[in-house]
Write an enzyme that holds these catalytic residues in place. Sequence first.
Site, PDB file in Angstrom:
ATOM      1  N   TYR A  53      37.633  20.737  57.496  1.00 17.33           N
ATOM      2  CA  TYR A  53      38.743  21.556  57.987  1.00 17.33           C
ATOM      3  C   TYR A  53      39.814  20.617  58.513  1.00 17.33           C
ATOM      4  CZ  TYR A  53      40.850  25.917  59.496  1.00 17.33           C
ATOM      5  OH  TYR A  53      41.689  26.980  59.644  1.00 17.33           O
ATOM      6  N   LYS A 103      25.825  42.216  39.023  1.00 16.71           N
ATOM      7  CA  LYS A 103      26.506  41.452  37.980  1.00 16.71           C
ATOM      8  C   LYS A 103      26.757  40.018  38.451  1.00 16.71           C
ATOM      9  CE  LYS A 103      28.488  42.043  33.893  1.00 16.71           C
ATOM     10  NZ  LYS A 103      28.012  42.888  32.798  1.00 16.71           N
ATOM     11  N   ASP A 109      33.026  48.128  34.195  1.00  9.89           N
ATOM     12  CA  ASP A 109      32.843  49.554  34.498  1.00  9.89           C
ATOM     13  C   ASP A 109      34.167  50.254  34.829  1.00  9.89           C
ATOM     14  OD1 ASP A 109      30.229  49.065  34.041  1.00  9.89           O
ATOM     15  OD2 ASP A 109      29.569  49.208  36.110  1.00  9.89           O
ATOM     16  N   ALA A 143      33.242  56.042  20.445  1.00 13.06           N
ATOM     17  CA  ALA A 143      34.525  55.364  20.252  1.00 13.06           C
ATOM     18  C   ALA A 143      35.143  54.988  21.594  1.00 13.06           C
ATOM     19  CB  ALA A 143      35.479  56.245  19.448  1.00 13.06           C
ATOM     20  N   GLY A 144      34.277  54.681  22.561  1.00 15.43           N
ATOM     21  CA  GLY A 144      34.756  54.192  23.845  1.00 15.43           C
ATOM     22  C   GLY A 144      34.896  52.688  23.830  1.00 15.43           C
ATOM     23  N   ALA A 145      34.804  52.076  25.013  1.00 11.92           N
ATOM     24  CA  ALA A 145      35.037  50.646  25.135  1.00 11.92           C
ATOM     25  C   ALA A 145      34.103  49.835  24.237  1.00 11.92           C
ATOM     26  CB  ALA A 145      34.861  50.226  26.595  1.00 11.92           C
ATOM     27  N   ASN A 169      21.325  54.237  27.474  1.00  8.52           N
ATOM     28  CA  ASN A 169      20.325  54.130  28.526  1.00  8.52           C
ATOM     29  C   ASN A 169      20.458  55.305  29.494  1.00  8.52           C
ATOM     30  OD1 ASN A 169      18.357  52.051  28.728  1.00  8.52           O
ATOM     31  ND2 ASN A 169      19.985  50.522  28.835  1.00  8.52           N
ATOM     32  N   ASN A 224      23.700  42.744  27.703  1.00  6.15           N
ATOM     33  CA  ASN A 224      24.906  41.940  27.885  1.00  6.15           C
ATOM     34  C   ASN A 224      24.655  40.622  28.617  1.00  6.15           C
ATOM     35  OD1 ASN A 224      26.031  44.242  26.822  1.00  6.15           O
ATOM     36  ND2 ASN A 224      27.734  44.315  28.264  1.00  6.15           N
TER      37      ASN A 224
END
Length: 410
Positions: free
Chosen positions: A59, A114, A157, A215-217, A307, A337
């Site tokens: 510091y 995550k 998300d 047809a989402g993300a 899921n 993922n």
Amino acid sequence: MAAEIVNPRSESEADRTGQEGGAEPLDSFDPAFALHRGGKMAVQATVPIRDKDDLSLAYTPGVARVCTAIAEQPDLVNDYTWKSSVVAVVTDGTAVLGLGDIGPEASLPVMEGKAILFKQFGGVDAVPIALACTDVDEIIETVVRLAPSFGGVNLEDISAPRCFEIERRLQERLDIPVFHDDQHGTAVVTLAALRNAARLSGRSIAELRAVISGAGAAGVAIARMLVEAGIGDVAVSDRKGVVSADREDLTDVKRELAGFTNKAGLTGSLEDALSGADVFIGVSGGTVPEAAVASMAKGAFVFAMANPTPEIHPEVAHRYAAVVATGRSDFPNQINNVLAFPGIFAGALQVRASRITEGMKLAAAEALAGVVGDDLAADYVIPSPFDERVAPAVTAAVAAAARAEGVARR
């Protein structure tokens, strides 16, 4: 190895009872609450503060010399702070796992999860950031203002179709990697598994016709990546049927999707499209009738990734398909993922990439598929997240691709 509990918290009355005025502690009957008590993360120093000399270096006054140097040469921030090795995990809580729009506070256990996956599987530090706003412009401006503290941004998300615009505009405004894992992480792992399934059957990706439910993300990103990889044809189905150029109810994203998919010009329902198809990829939920699965081509591949309930139960899928994958850990071939995003960010951060390109994602998929090697089998087309070869292989491939594509800065 189980994580050591390093940050125990004192219990409030509400903690002990499970809720105000209650009588039964939540921890007493659900181990998930016991594990999450106090959160799953802590901040840990990387340098010691043992005496006044350490303090004066870490510091004031020592820190002032480093600050002055960075002010004069801004790129030094990557060498003398944590910026080049830490990722912001950003959400607005609108599309959390299978829970939907549960808000920023309720999303935090997932974002913490995550962050510890980044550390465990990629050696990358990450900070969960849950935003109390859902407006596209507000999210973008907030992330842009936070960006100086981070080497990369993992969007998580955020509901479609807003997620597409948020990622695109952040990529345009920032010179650090911005990656929406719900899109691209899923696509990378799916492509890796599909490459190996094709290899097992003696075919190439170019010989396959795929149908995506959703047809989402994830669905849009998978379709785009399969086309980049040279798939023979791919059609995407939403709640109203196959996304095709003749439909008048398409959003801008789906209109663009129709422009690079469905070369065969299919129309009608998902079930119609599955007749004779080589590949089913499910990222939507719902249930596909067994008759539709039976109508697929001989030796088909079924990747039912919803899921906790796959669109096609593995028991049904195995009656007709040569390779079956799900999103669940209790069946073989889990499309997870965590196989992709830690190594992708580790590789990008290693070379201080300005962005994550399509070439880097394709390289990640190729490397991930390669980990399976000669052990390839119908129940092993994708490695386990706990295979210690995964992250190094993906990291090296992404770093090399970044250099090849001219987005690496070291």
